[in-house]
Design an enzyme around this catalytic site. Structure first.
Site: not given
Length: 482
Positions: A270, A272
């Site tokens: 992701s 993140y």
């Protein structure tokens, strides 16, 4: 002198007349047990005293000092010896958050001087999502006041946006001169980072700018600050190693048969996770270029809510996220069971994940700051996990205890439906960590929180609404969520 600070006990002439040389004595590994370390230092001290005594009958010629390479950074104070015995001044960036707040109290309770720094961005995201913590968390000021009343210990709160206010952060470090900075100050949710283009850009801008500003400020300050960063197991990817995931580094053979040690290849899942991978690259550079002492903790998924400190007063309660973006898997399951909502298992539930209880998060941080890397050592990387479990097995544990049915939903993430995960956590084990593992009896604490505050739940925020890419969005819109 390898025993830094002890040279002042000997006169200049005494040091020049020592009949033996200890300059090649290596400082101990940061992961030597404190008692063994103290014994080793007593031995070194005895040798120094004996050598000084013998010096009266011996005069060594003055040797020309070899030139030293000049560091590009401002000269720093040497690392603290016997760190575990010295209470430290600790700054906790992101100290108002899910992991930051319990860690702040844990370190304060252990006797460290703690300053929590936060820009309250997570509370602002609550407003954006229309979904706040299930538990009614107080303001940072009220939290700090309550801790003072309960414990008699001071925790200060300072509002700084590390990603945007570089010069404010630099001045803060220069004024406070902390021994340690713990870096929780990043947007921490993978689903939120994939929510839309705004969230993706915010996660990149906030996380990378914050990390780089901190590193830059430490260098500019000239202080010997040990930085402890909370990373994620997601930097390794899931099921891509072909065996046990080591702690950060792997031994490889390069072309031509040359042995080398390199960072474990990154495989983020992701935006993140990608920021944590890029953080790790920045750490390697600043460690090599400026000699910064850095510990990077690759943490698993956190479960639980309260710790021995947060339960002492209702005003100290930790936040509890249950929504599709910020709710961690086990906490979300327990909340759903308390409300009688079917447990939402993504895909087949065959994803294996690393887990750790919130109490152990705080304990691991304490172990990390008490065992810093020595000056000149590479970035220290530890896997901060207790165990690994398959998601459907966790759901079945909750279901068997509560009688709540399972609901298999189309996976909003772009990931393998099944994976294995074998993780080494040898370093923390060697430091004495005896981690909390999943036990149905431990579910009661989280379940009681859910029951007590279930009227605060916004039901339509439980299901996932952040999809990894347009194909996943189209599939779910066509086939339905369940």
């Amino acid at each position: 002198n390898p025993v830094r600070g002890w040279s002042k006990n000997f006169s200049s002439s005494s040091r020049l007349k020592l009949p033996i040389t200890l300059v090649r004595q290596r400082a101990p590994s940061p992961f030597v047990h404190p008692s063994a370390f103290r014994a080793r230092m007593r031995t070194v001290a005895a040798l120094l005293v004996a050598s000084a005594t013998a010096a009266s009958a011996f005069t060594a010629p003055r040797l020309a000092r070899a030139p030293r390479a000049v560091r590009p950074a401002v000269a720093r104070q040497p690392a603290v010896i016997m760190a575990a015995e010295k209470k430290k001044k600790v700054v906790v960036l992101g100290g108002d958050g899910f992991c930051g707040w319990p860690t702040t109290l844990h370190l304060s309770d252990a006797g460290h001087e703690v300053i929590m720094v936060d820009n309250l961005s997570r509370r602002n995201i609550d407003i954006e999502l229309g979904c706040s913590s299930l538990t009614p968390i107080e303001s940072p000021e009220v939290r700090c006041k309550a801790w003072k009343e309960v414990s008699g210990k001071d925790v200060r709160f300072v509002n700084i946006d590390v990603a945007q206010e570089y010069h404010v952060m630099l001045k803060f470090l220069e004024d406070e001169k902390p021994d340690v900075v713990i870096h929780f100050g990043e947007q921490r949710a993978a689903p939120y980072s994939m929510r839309n283009d705004k969230a993706k850009r915010y996660t990149i801008d906030n996380n990378l700018s914050g990390t780089h500003n901190l590193l830059c400020a430490i260098v500019e300050s000239g202080l010997d600050i040990h930085m402890v960063h909370l990373g994620t197991m997601g930097v390794y990817g899931y099921g891509t190693s072909g065996g046990e995931i080591p702690e950060g580094y792997i031994d490889v053979i390069l072309p031509g048969g040359r042995p080398s040690k390199i960072l474990h290849p990154a495989y983020p899942g992701s935006i993140y996770h990608a920021t944590k991978v890029l953080d790790a690259t920045l750490f390697q550079f600043y460690n090599k270029n400026d000699g910064l002492r850095i510990t990077d903790l690759h943490q698993g998924i956190v479960w639980g809510t309260n710790t021995p400190q947060t339960v002492q007063d209702e005003r100290l309660i930790n936040r509890f996220d249950y929504d599709g973006d910020y709710g961690t898997v086990l906490n979300r399951f327990l909340m759903q069971s308390a409300l009688g909502i079917p447990l939402t298992v993504y895909g087949t539930g065959g994803q294996t994940r690393a887990l750790i209880h919130i109490t152990d998060t705080a304990k691991c941080i304490e172990l990390a700051i008490e065992n810093p890397p020595e000056v000149g050592a590479p970035v220290e990387i530890l896997n901060q996990v207790a165990e690994t479990r398959r998601v459907r097995d966790i759901a079945q544990m909750v279901a068997s205890k509560t009688g709540t049915p399972l609901s298999y939903v189309n996976n909003p993430r772009n990931e393998a439906s099944e994976n294995e995960l074998d993780v080494s956590n040898e370093k923390f084990r060697n430091l004495g960590l005896d981690p909390i593992t999943l036990d149905e009896r431990l579910f009661d604490e989280v379940t009681s929180i859910c029951e007590k505050y279930k009227d605060r739940c916004v039901l339509d925020k439980v299901m996932p609404t952040s999809y990894w890419n347009k194909k996943r969005t189209e599939d779910i819109e066509t086939k339905g969520a369940v």
